[in-house]
Design a protein around this motif. Structure first.
Motif, mmCIF file in Angstrom:
data_model
loop_
_atom_site.group_PDB
_atom_site.id
_atom_site.type_symbol
_atom_site.label_atom_id
_atom_site.label_comp_id
_atom_site.label_asym_id
_atom_site.label_seq_id
_atom_site.Cartn_x
_atom_site.Cartn_y
_atom_site.Cartn_z
ATOM 1 N N LEU A 181 1.810 -51.080 73.813
ATOM 2 C CA LEU A 181 1.955 -50.014 72.804
ATOM 3 C C LEU A 181 3.278 -50.061 72.046
ATOM 4 N N GLU A 182 4.175 -50.984 72.431
ATOM 5 C CA GLU A 182 5.514 -50.971 71.806
ATOM 6 C C GLU A 182 5.474 -50.837 70.278
ATOM 7 N N PRO A 183 4.683 -51.667 69.549
ATOM 8 C CA PRO A 183 4.685 -51.521 68.084
ATOM 9 C C PRO A 183 4.110 -50.191 67.596
ATOM 10 N N VAL A 184 3.152 -49.641 68.332
ATOM 11 C CA VAL A 184 2.580 -48.331 67.962
ATOM 12 C C VAL A 184 3.649 -47.258 68.144
ATOM 13 N N LEU A 185 4.320 -47.307 69.295
ATOM 14 C CA LEU A 185 5.309 -46.268 69.608
ATOM 15 C C LEU A 185 6.504 -46.349 68.657
ATOM 16 N N ALA A 186 6.824 -47.573 68.208
ATOM 17 C CA ALA A 186 7.951 -47.715 67.274
ATOM 18 C C ALA A 186 7.611 -47.037 65.938
ATOM 19 N N ILE A 187 6.401 -47.229 65.451
ATOM 20 C CA ILE A 187 5.997 -46.578 64.182
ATOM 21 C C ILE A 187 6.003 -45.063 64.369
ATOM 22 N N GLN A 188 5.499 -44.621 65.505
ATOM 23 C CA GLN A 188 5.406 -43.175 65.740
ATOM 24 C C GLN A 188 6.800 -42.540 65.824
ATOM 25 N N ALA A 189 7.737 -43.258 66.470
ATOM 26 C CA ALA A 189 9.101 -42.718 66.571
ATOM 27 C C ALA A 189 9.701 -42.603 65.170
ATOM 28 N N LYS A 190 9.468 -43.612 64.345
ATOM 29 C CA LYS A 190 10.032 -43.619 62.989
ATOM 30 C C LYS A 190 9.491 -42.455 62.148
ATOM 31 N N HIS A 191 8.233 -42.103 62.362
ATOM 32 C CA HIS A 191 7.599 -41.098 61.495
ATOM 33 C C HIS A 191 7.410 -39.733 62.164
ATOM 34 N N GLY A 192 7.965 -39.559 63.354
ATOM 35 C CA GLY A 192 7.855 -38.250 64.022
ATOM 36 C C GLY A 192 6.435 -37.921 64.466
ATOM 37 N N ILE A 193 5.666 -38.957 64.785
ATOM 38 C CA ILE A 193 4.287 -38.733 65.250
ATOM 39 C C ILE A 193 4.317 -38.611 66.775
ATOM 40 N N VAL A 194 3.839 -37.485 67.289
ATOM 41 C CA VAL A 194 3.852 -37.260 68.742
ATOM 42 C C VAL A 194 2.729 -38.076 69.393
ATOM 43 N N THR A 195 3.055 -38.667 70.543
ATOM 44 C CA THR A 195 2.018 -39.380 71.301
ATOM 45 C C THR A 195 1.310 -38.392 72.219
ATOM 46 N N GLU A 196 -0.023 -38.503 72.252
ATOM 47 C CA GLU A 196 -0.804 -37.791 73.261
ATOM 48 C C GLU A 196 -1.405 -38.853 74.160
ATOM 49 N N SER A 197 -1.300 -38.624 75.465
ATOM 50 C CA SER A 197 -1.782 -39.606 76.432
ATOM 51 C C SER A 197 -3.124 -39.197 76.991
ATOM 52 N N TYR A 198 -4.167 -39.973 76.687
ATOM 53 C CA TYR A 198 -5.386 -39.781 77.485
ATOM 54 C C TYR A 198 -5.401 -40.869 78.557
ATOM 55 N N GLY A 199 -6.166 -40.602 79.621
ATOM 56 C CA GLY A 199 -6.152 -41.544 80.752
ATOM 57 C C GLY A 199 -4.786 -41.638 81.420
ATOM 58 N N PRO A 200 -4.006 -40.532 81.463
ATOM 59 C CA PRO A 200 -2.648 -40.650 82.014
ATOM 60 C C PRO A 200 -2.634 -41.016 83.486
ATOM 61 N N LEU A 201 -3.755 -40.743 84.187
ATOM 62 C CA LEU A 201 -3.775 -41.001 85.635
ATOM 63 C C LEU A 201 -4.367 -42.372 85.975
ATOM 64 N N THR A 202 -4.611 -43.185 84.956
ATOM 65 C CA THR A 202 -5.220 -44.498 85.172
ATOM 66 C C THR A 202 -4.512 -45.336 86.243
ATOM 67 N N PRO A 203 -3.183 -45.417 86.262
ATOM 68 C CA PRO A 203 -2.566 -46.259 87.300
ATOM 69 C C PRO A 203 -2.960 -45.829 88.712
ATOM 70 N N LEU A 204 -3.172 -44.535 88.921
ATOM 71 C CA LEU A 204 -3.503 -44.057 90.269
ATOM 72 C C LEU A 204 -5.002 -44.035 90.533
ATOM 73 N N LEU A 205 -5.802 -43.734 89.505
ATOM 74 C CA LEU A 205 -7.234 -43.532 89.746
ATOM 75 C C LEU A 205 -8.078 -44.754 89.464
ATOM 76 N N ARG A 206 -7.628 -45.609 88.517
ATOM 77 C CA ARG A 206 -8.517 -46.689 88.075
ATOM 78 C C ARG A 206 -7.967 -48.079 88.350
ATOM 79 N N HIS A 207 -6.671 -48.180 88.527
ATOM 80 C CA HIS A 207 -6.101 -49.474 88.904
ATOM 81 C C HIS A 207 -6.530 -49.744 90.349
ATOM 82 N N PRO A 208 -6.934 -51.001 90.670
ATOM 83 C CA PRO A 208 -7.473 -51.262 92.015
ATOM 84 C C PRO A 208 -6.546 -50.858 93.151
#
Ligand SMILES: NC(=O)c1ccc[n+]([C@@H]2O[C@H](COP(=O)([O-])OP(=O)(O)OC[C@H]3O[C@@H](n4cnc5c(N)ncnc54)[C@H](OP(=O)(O)O)[C@@H]3O)[C@@H](O)[C@H]2O)c1
Length: 314
Positions: A181-208
């Motif tokens: 997401l680095e390039p996405v987050l860089a554009i968002q930081a530049k333009h004040g676009i807030v990130t919303e996280s869906y699937g925030p629990l993926t590392p715990l629930l879906r990663h093996p």
């Protein structure tokens, strides 16, 4: 909002509760009215829905039945692809009526309305679709407007000459998507676009096996619990991962259809903002960035190169 709900700020200064309960996944999507009522009664004040979940009506009804004033609940909905027939995309003429249908089903104008992904209209129509949302916002027919699953090229396209920048981009965001997401987050930081996280629990629930951040989350959970014996809920890895999401300035869009876990999510949303140490937030970022693992693969992997990183299962 008159309740003491904890919020992050959009570029417009509008406050958005940092934890949203979504009715689009898992058990919550199957009993959206009952689970929505539980969410509201236990203290959740941000509901995330979408045309594609076919649960906008239930979201509106849950708020009305709860007796909580609509103004105290932040509601997000989305322009999904057509929900009937065989077409995969809307024509431009269909966009405005589809949005009006969302408003009708909800029974109010949502606080935030998103384009669900860049593929809900034909590629050549994306900018004009954003302009329809801009026109509706300018006319007072929509409030905050934003996007979801937008890659760098989609953001650049609509930002060029935009009357309104998207308030948010809702994407799969957690430690294991950070490098991609680095390039996405860089554009968002530049333009004040807030990130919303869906699937925030993926590392715990879906990663093996949870990957390399799991033992770190376990250690931090133990440290927080020992340092704060009077917290209202037990602190575990789920709590730490959601607190980490907020600590990075990101709205967590999570879900549950289970009464006990819905209450837990509500309780998490009221925890103090400073439980995590700065160095713990950084450690999760730095270790997370060494792995690439994503659960929702249909949108953000198209024409957006993946990092060559291990998936953290070894
Ligand atoms: N914009 C998009 O394209 C997009 C895509 C996907 C999702 N979303 C939105 O994001 C919402 C959440 O997505 P997600 O399901 O991927 O989020 P998630 O937070 O990664 O996972 C939610 C799941 O976590 C489980 N859970 C909740 N609390 C827990 C706890 N304390 N311990 C263990 N498990 C727990 C729930 O299962 P139980 O029900 O069994 O408790 C639920 O199914 C959706 O409903 C939707 O609103 C948007």
């Amino acid at each position: 909002m008159s309740s003491p709900v904890q919020t992050l700020k959009l570029a417009s200064d509008v406050q958005i509760p940092w934890l949203a309960w979504g009715n689009g996944s898992g058990a919550a999507s199957k009993v959206p009215l009952e689970a929505g009522l539980t969410a509201l009664k236990t203290g959740i004040r941000h509901i995330d829905t979408a045309q594609g979940y076919r649960n906008e009506g239930a979201a509106g009804e849950a708020i009305r039945k709860s007796g909580i004033p609509k103004d105290d609940v932040f509601v997000t909905s989305k322009l999904s692809g057509p929900t009937s027939g065989d077409k995969e995309t809307h024509s431009l003429e269909e966009v405005r009526p589809a949005i009006q249908e969302s408003i009708k089903k909800l029974g109010f104008v949502p606080d935030l309305f998103l384009i669900h992904n860049p593929f809900v209209v034909a590629p050549g129509d994306l900018k004009k679709t954003w302009q329809i949302l801009e026109d509706m916002k300018a006319a007072g027919e929509l409030k905050e407007i934003g996007v979801s699953n937008f890659r760098p090229q989609d953001l650049e396209l609509i930002l060029d000459g935009a009357k309104y920048k998207p308030a948010v981009n809702q994407i799969e965001y957690h430690p294991y998507t950070l490098t991609h997401l680095e390039p996405v987050l860089a554009i968002q930081a530049k333009h004040g676009i807030v990130t919303e996280s869906y699937g925030p629990l993926t590392p715990l629930l879906r990663h093996p096996n949870g990957g390399p951040i799991k033992p770190i989350l376990t250690r931090i959970a133990k440290r927080i619990a020992e340092a704060n014996p009077n917290l209202p809920i037990p602190i575990d890895e789920v709590v730490v991962l959601l607190l980490w999401t907020r600590a990075t300035g990101v709205v967590a869009v999570t879900a549950s259809g289970n009464e006990g876990r819905i209450k837990l999510l509500a309780d998490i949303s009221y925890l103090p903002a400073d439980l995590l140490k700065k160095e713990e937030v950084e450690e999760i970022i730095n270790v997370g960035k060494t792995v690439h693992f994503r659960h929702y693969r249909e949108h953000m992997e198209e024409d957006f190169a993946l990092p060559s990183l291990p998936d953290g299962t070894a």
